[in-house]
Structure formats: C-alpha cells, structure tokens
Design a protein around this motif. Sequence first.
Motif, PDB file in Angstrom:
ATOM      1  N   GLN A 193      60.624  75.361 105.507  1.00 43.90           N
ATOM      2  CA  GLN A 193      60.963  75.978 106.784  1.00 43.90           C
ATOM      3  C   GLN A 193      59.983  77.099 107.133  1.00 43.90           C
ATOM      4  OE1 GLN A 193      63.484  74.930 108.928  1.00 43.90           O
ATOM      5  NE2 GLN A 193      63.468  73.240 107.468  1.00 43.90           N
TER       6      GLN A 193
ATOM      7  N   ASP B  45      67.572  73.058 110.358  1.00 40.92           N
ATOM      8  CA  ASP B  45      66.389  73.901 110.511  1.00 40.92           C
ATOM      9  C   ASP B  45      66.762  75.369 110.747  1.00 40.92           C
ATOM     10  OD1 ASP B  45      67.366  73.842 113.059  1.00 40.92           O
ATOM     11  OD2 ASP B  45      65.636  72.837 113.961  1.00 40.92           O
TER      12      ASP B  45
ATOM     13  N   LYS C 250      57.446  77.185 110.317  1.00 45.77           N
ATOM     14  CA  LYS C 250      57.452  78.313 111.250  1.00 45.77           C
ATOM     15  C   LYS C 250      56.047  78.885 111.413  1.00 45.77           C
ATOM     16  CE  LYS C 250      59.707  82.692 112.388  1.00 45.77           C
ATOM     17  NZ  LYS C 250      58.441  83.322 112.831  1.00 45.77           N
TER      18      LYS C 250
ATOM     19  N   GLN D 118      68.158  78.816 108.910  1.00 48.71           N
ATOM     20  CA  GLN D 118      68.461  79.473 107.636  1.00 48.71           C
ATOM     21  C   GLN D 118      69.853  80.096 107.631  1.00 48.71           C
ATOM     22  OE1 GLN D 118      66.089  80.812 104.944  1.00 48.71           O
ATOM     23  NE2 GLN D 118      64.135  80.065 105.697  1.00 48.71           N
TER      24      GLN D 118
ATOM     25  N   TRP E  49      63.441  73.749 100.299  1.00 46.47           N
ATOM     26  CA  TRP E  49      63.753  73.642 101.729  1.00 46.47           C
ATOM     27  C   TRP E  49      63.338  74.909 102.477  1.00 46.47           C
ATOM     28  CZ3 TRP E  49      66.969  76.445 104.981  1.00 46.47           C
ATOM     29  CH2 TRP E  49      67.224  75.892 106.240  1.00 46.47           C
ATOM     30  N   LYS E  50      63.618  76.075 101.892  1.00 50.19           N
ATOM     31  CA  LYS E  50      63.266  77.346 102.539  1.00 50.19           C
ATOM     32  C   LYS E  50      61.752  77.498 102.672  1.00 50.19           C
ATOM     33  CE  LYS E  50      67.394  80.057 101.385  1.00 50.19           C
ATOM     34  NZ  LYS E  50      67.932  81.227 100.653  1.00 50.19           N
TER      35      LYS E  50
END
Length: 259
Positions: free
Chosen positions: A46, A17, A50, A19, A42-43
């Motif tokens: 994330q 989790d 957030k 970057q 994936w980014k």
Amino acid sequence: MEKLAIAEIEKRLAALDEQSHPFILQLEKDDRKGVQTILTRWKKKQQQEKRLKDKFFEMTQYERNCRLQGFKAIAGVDEVGRGPLAGPVVAAAVILPEDFYLPGLNDSKQLSEKKRQEYAGIIRTEATAVGVSMIHAEEIDDLNIYQATKKAMKTAIASLGHNPDMVLIDAMKLELPFASESIIKGDAKSISIAAASIVAKVARDEWMKELAGHYPEYRFDQNMGYGTKEHIEAIQNFGVTPYHRKTFAPVKDFIYGDL
C-alpha cells in the motif's frame, strides 16, 4: 470470534486499500505470526502504491498547468541515442488523454527493459497520438548530432497525425508553429515527456536488436551501439559498418588510422 484462515485473509486483503478499514484493525490484534507477516506485506504494498500515485500526480503538474491555460492536446517529446557510436538517434512525440493513469511511469532510464516494453504497449494503446522518427548514422554525420536530434524531434511531432496545442520538450528548444516549453530533465517531471522517452527507447532498442542479427560481431543487441569495450574491440577487429557514425570518436580514429 472464529479466526479466519490465512488464505481467506489474503483474499480479503487483496480487495482492500484502506489502512483504517475495520478488518485491518482486527488483523492487527491477531497474534498469529503468519497473519502479521501478510499484514506487513500488504502495508508495504500500500505504501509503495501510494508513492507511485503521488509521484504520478507530481509529474502531471506541467500538463495540469497547460490545461489551465486552455491547451488540450499536449504533446511530450523526447529523444534517445545521442551518444552511441552506431545506430540512429530516435525521437518520439506522444499526446496522452487527460484521464491517462499509469503509476510507475518515469524516465525510461529508470525502468527495466521489461517494464519499458510493458509501458510502451500501454502508451501506444491509450495515447491520443504517437509519432516516432529515426535519423540514421549517415545523416547524423552530415548534420551533426545536435541538428539531427532537433530534426528527429520535429519529424516525430509532424508524424503525430494530430496537431498539438502545446509541446513539452525534454531539454531542447525547437522552432515550432505551436506553443512549446523546454523542461530540463523533463522525462522525470512530465508524464507526456516520460511517455515519449519510453516509446523512443523501446523503438530504438528494437531496431538495434534487429541490426544485431545482421552484424552479430558487434553485439548491438547488448550495447545498443554505445562505446563499450567489446564494441570498440569489434570495430578494431571487423571494421566500421554503414551504421556507425563516422564523425564520432573513436570510429573516426579507426577510419583515419589512429585507433
């Protein structure tokens, strides 16, 4: 260095989790299209997580302020069903534990039916206390919808089985024996009120779906009692049920021959 298989990369990403993790930096240099596709996915995930986390923290501001003032048992209160032509007005009161965490929690109107049902189950399981109250059509007609809504909210609070120290209320002022605060659009600003809005909405929807089994012509499971075109046509064709609010137009117009 030997390049990892895509499946192995996905497995390792699922456990990360950060970057700035060295593995992420390594993947950014991998020239395989498949790797870059799953890294981009994936980014994005994330970033979404957030945003939800930040939104949840923002929605705890009232609860955090209350706890700074010494309040511990903080109840959120909301209602649903003020506008429909049929069915009850429903209120819920919810006391959440201080460590409650449910990213994505929001005003029930902003969530899908599936998500509301999922969240309602989590809230009922994890909440310190939950109270629900329904005021039905006949009493709404006797009291008027404003007074019926206030009664539903007060009854929901009373049914908690656990007296709150502080009550956060969505847009309504109530005379209570507890400290309270009315918050405009509170279901989008307070996790406690948002939780109450979800519990109330799911409880009312389930009740209306059950009613639809007895009165299928009105499609209450689809319109939840609101004045859709099909619902009004059903009133014209089949008349008024005991669950219709007879002081609400156009129901009253039908009763008195104006519809």
